[in-house]
Design an enzyme around this catalytic site. Structure first.
Site, mmCIF file in Angstrom:
data_model
loop_
_atom_site.group_PDB
_atom_site.id
_atom_site.type_symbol
_atom_site.label_atom_id
_atom_site.label_comp_id
_atom_site.label_asym_id
_atom_site.label_seq_id
_atom_site.Cartn_x
_atom_site.Cartn_y
_atom_site.Cartn_z
ATOM 1 N N SER A 94 0.823 -1.202 0.000
ATOM 2 C CA SER A 94 0.000 0.000 0.000
ATOM 3 C C SER A 94 0.864 1.262 0.000
ATOM 4 C CB SER A 94 -0.961 -0.040 1.194
ATOM 5 O OG SER A 94 -1.967 0.937 1.084
ATOM 6 N N ASP A 216 -10.160 -4.392 -5.487
ATOM 7 C CA ASP A 216 -9.535 -3.611 -4.418
ATOM 8 C C ASP A 216 -10.123 -2.205 -4.445
ATOM 9 O OD1 ASP A 216 -7.912 -2.234 -2.660
ATOM 10 O OD2 ASP A 216 -6.022 -2.930 -3.511
ATOM 11 N N HIS A 244 -7.586 -5.339 -0.077
ATOM 12 C CA HIS A 244 -6.382 -4.520 -0.137
ATOM 13 C C HIS A 244 -5.232 -5.069 0.704
ATOM 14 C CE1 HIS A 244 -4.154 -0.943 -1.118
ATOM 15 N NE2 HIS A 244 -3.990 -0.621 0.161
#
Length: 264
Positions: A94, A216, A244
């Site tokens: 991320s 996602d 995610h």
């Protein structure tokens, strides 16, 4: 400031190469616990917590320093230089994926390869660019965090995690959010969700693997395509995993894709 203590750094495992794992927003190094055992017999494993997360030294948090992702990138470089490591393989989830890119641009010798899981250079829709969120939606979410952080965590963690058939995953992410200092988390969220690092992507020289989940809400498919097109010497793999946080929901797939890439 003791860098190792500041970022709760742990180095273990075997091998000549080092895998450095960076965690995402509201998480800590514990989120890699299903992935690292597959590699620690053949690689050194470098784990750390961003300042404000996990067991890091929260007294080191400075809103000015961490007002952009570059502050976190500087910490990562400092960790590696303190341990006298270079040519590292960085694995970033991320927002840490973008921190890894910024670190590599600042210090090109530090990372030999980057493995980017669910990266997004910009979460905001902008013209033809699909980031996943309109600006009004992001501002509403940030306002919700300010008003009631813990209810926000209960509401948004399941959306971020996905995988609604396994509620224990969402429960873990909620707990992780709630364990994070709420004031730091709110500031970090503003920095992360309002950042735009699209111009930085073409500057990256290191070979990169991009892992994109098939569904996602944080980093939609269009974002993975954009990152792949913008970064030369990059490989894009679309995962079967959804949500995610595939490092928690689909670690075996993450391991398999990483092993295939590292063999090359």
């Amino acid at each position: 400031m003791d860098v190792i203590k500041r970022n709760n750094v742990h180095l273990f495992g075997h091998g000549n190469e080092t895998l450095m794992f960076g965690h995402g927003f509201g998480c800590d190094q514990n989120m890699w616990r299903y992935v690292t055992p597959a590699f620690q017999q053949h690689y050194k494993i470098l784990l750390f917590d961003h300042v404000g997360a996990g067991e890091s030294d929260t007294s080191a948090y400075d809103k000015n320093k961490y007002g952009t992702l570059n502050g976190y990138a500087s910490d990562m470089i400092e960790i590696c230089r303190t341990l006298e490591l270079d040519d590292i393989i960085f694995v970033g989830h991320s927002v840490s994926a973008m921190m890894g890119i910024l670190s590599s641009i600042k210090d090109p010798d530090i990372f030999d390869k980057l493995i980017l899981i669910g990266p997004s250079p910009c979460y905001l829709n902008d013209g033809d660019y699909v980031g996943g969120f309109d600006r009004a939606d992001i501002l509403t979410m940030l306002s919700y965090m300010e008003q009631d952080y813990y209810t926000w965590a209960d509401t948004f963690a399941p959306l971020i995690m996905g995988n609604f058939n396994n509620p224990s995953l969402s429960e873990e992410l909620v707990q992780s959010f709630c364990d994070t200092d709420s004031d730091i988390a709110k500031h970090f969220a503003k920095v992360a969700f309002l950042s735009d690092n699209r111009p930085d992507l073409p500057k990256l020289q290191a070979d990169s693997l991009i892992m994109q989940c098939s569904e996602d809400v944080i980093a939609p498919l269009e974002v993975g395509d954009f990152v792949h097109q913008a970064i030369k010497n990059s490989t894009l793999v679309r995962l079967k995993a959804t949500g995610h946080c595939p490092n928690l929901s689909a670690p075996l797939e993450i391991i398999e894709v990483m092993e295939d890439y590292l063999k090359e």
